[in-house]
Scaffold this active site. Sequence first.
Site, PDB file in Angstrom:
ATOM      1  N   THR A 126       0.943  -1.178  -0.026  1.00 29.86           N
ATOM      2  CA  THR A 126       0.127   0.142  -0.147  1.00 29.86           C
ATOM      3  C   THR A 126       0.881   1.172   0.115  1.00 29.86           C
ATOM      4  OG1 THR A 126      -1.524   1.174   1.394  1.00 29.86           O
ATOM      5  CG2 THR A 126      -0.114  -0.331   2.436  1.00 29.86           C
ATOM      6  N   GLU A 128       0.212   3.810   1.736  1.00 28.27           N
ATOM      7  CA  GLU A 128       0.230   4.069   3.123  1.00 28.27           C
ATOM      8  C   GLU A 128       1.860   3.850   3.840  1.00 28.27           C
ATOM      9  OE1 GLU A 128      -1.543   5.962   5.086  1.00 28.27           O
ATOM     10  OE2 GLU A 128      -3.033   6.113   3.863  1.00 28.27           O
ATOM     11  N   TYR A 150      -1.269   0.639  10.566  1.00 28.58           N
ATOM     12  CA  TYR A 150      -1.552  -0.235   9.306  1.00 28.58           C
ATOM     13  C   TYR A 150      -0.337   0.049   8.400  1.00 28.58           C
ATOM     14  CZ  TYR A 150      -3.645  -0.837   4.741  1.00 28.58           C
ATOM     15  OH  TYR A 150      -3.826  -1.063   3.521  1.00 28.58           O
ATOM     16  N   LYS A 154       1.855  -3.310   7.111  1.00 34.07           N
ATOM     17  CA  LYS A 154       2.191  -3.361   5.791  1.00 34.07           C
ATOM     18  C   LYS A 154       3.457  -3.426   5.450  1.00 34.07           C
ATOM     19  CE  LYS A 154      -1.839  -4.169   3.745  1.00 34.07           C
ATOM     20  NZ  LYS A 154      -2.198  -5.313   2.830  1.00 34.07           N
TER      21      LYS A 154
END
Length: 337
Positions: A126, A128, A150, A154
């Site tokens: 991702t 992010e 998160y 990841k």
Amino acid sequence: MKKAFITGITGQDGAYLAKLLLEKGYEVHGGVRRSASQPRLSRLEQLGVNADVHLHDFDLSEPYSMFRLLDTLKPDELYNLAAQSFVGASWTTPIYTADIDAMGVVRILDALRTTSPETRFYQASTSEMFGLVQEVPQSETTSLYPRSPYGVAKVYGHFITKNYRESFGLHASSGILFNHESPLRGKEFVTRKITLGLAELAHGGTTPVQLGNMDAKRDWGFAGDYVEGMWRMLQQETADDYVLATHVTTTIRDFFTYAAEALGMDVEWEGEGKSETATDRKTGKLLMQVAPEFYRPAEVDLLIGDASKAREKLGWEPKVDIRQLAEMMAKSDYDNF
């Protein structure tokens, strides 16, 4: 007939990917996490593919059942799309997020290494992970600086995929996907929150949409385009990591405007920061107000991806632009209200 297994098949990406693979002649299997109720199949049903996929109990926190299932199926391709994928929730469930989004990946990889090493593996990474961005735009070589539990989880999933590829020779690729949306997007995500709220207002509702940082910028694309990129990664002779993005950045404010205009509204913005509001000039109705509780503890202010590697090596390009995406989502929520 190729056999594919999709974790998170009942989610937005899982449903679009299942449809794509079925159209390409695959036998499609999917993992669902059993709870007190039956798994939600609404997205698969909306795309008309729920009757064509084979569903299996599958939990990223349960390695033993995972080993047994993968040893039985031995799929040609495995797409790991399951995750605790809501950034905001990762602040209140950091341990659960780490277990599913980080440790869940290595559980799958180790199961494949042991039971089905020929399976080609896709990991859903991702944008992010870039967090506090170290360069603009972001590519496969940009340093990572995640700004949420998160994002941190990841990063582990991303690098353990690379590690198993390099250490054990698995065909394991990571797709660093920038934000991708659709009418199937979860209601907790900001784009869908906007389009659902505007659809209600267009149908006579009076409650304005409440949002956080209107200046946050994202690189938004259409999920249907992005699942094709996932598939193309696993068709390559050599596994690798790829950014999928539109290379266009849009503020939450502009996405809101595009979605409102698709429903015939004329947006007037007033104020700034926590006092900012949006009103429909035609009706005088308040459309949006800022709610400080929706600000993140550590904001990711600017994400914009460089997908030139995917374009050159995979032949992949996004087809739906941001205005088309906002219109698609707003009209879908209006029609289904």
